[in-house]
Design an enzyme around this catalytic site. Sequence first.
Site, PDB file in Angstrom:
ATOM      1  CD  GLU A 128       2.350  -5.918   8.113  1.00  7.85           C
ATOM      2  OE1 GLU A 128       2.624  -7.420   7.827  1.00  7.85           O
ATOM      3  OE2 GLU A 128       3.077  -4.742   7.732  1.00  7.85           O
ATOM      4  CG  HIS A 164      -0.203   0.164   2.555  1.00 11.90           C
ATOM      5  ND1 HIS A 164       0.037   0.803   2.976  1.00 11.90           N
ATOM      6  CD2 HIS A 164       0.068  -1.059   3.368  1.00 11.90           C
ATOM      7  CE1 HIS A 164       0.492   1.007   4.092  1.00 11.90           C
ATOM      8  NE2 HIS A 164       0.589  -1.000   4.096  1.00 11.90           N
TER       9      HIS A 164
END
Length: 187
Positions: free
Chosen positions: A79, A9
């Site tokens: 994550e 990202h």
Amino acid sequence: MTLLYLVRHGQTPWTVSGQHTSYTDLDLTPQGEEQAKALRSKLDPSEFGLVLTSPRTRARHTAELAGFTDYEVTDDLQEWNYGDYEGKTSLEIREKYHPGWRLWFNGVPNGETADQVRERLSRVVRRVRESGVDKAICFGHGHASRVLALCWLDFPLIFGQAFPVEVASLSILGREKESWAVLRWNS
């Protein structure tokens, strides 16, 4: 053979400050939005038969700004759960909680173990390899992308320290002759 593209990202407020971000759902900064839009010149969504993204806003927003609007959200791309270290910088962790701390060797209290992270990202690798598509792409995060690459290569997770992943970077995994390989990293 399927090529696997990995995209981390774009910039968030916590990537700027260096805070560990797993389940905290931050969006991109204006600079992160520009980084994600810049990926359009490197990627053609029509070339990808499988598009996966983490459920976090920062990953989904990066995918959308890069031109990928038809994606599947999978929790397996989240994550690494940093547990008690969520929102803390490495320096802060070393000064207040654990001198010499390194994620790859010491893990995190009340978060995911390395084996748990490997297990879920190995599922992504299997899914991609069994998909039968020419190209797959995953929009995710820094540590999780490193683990995904290590699962692709069948390397020990402690090697993750040697594979830093920049924000809004593009990496490509595939094969070199008979071996699983990193074809491009952080481009």
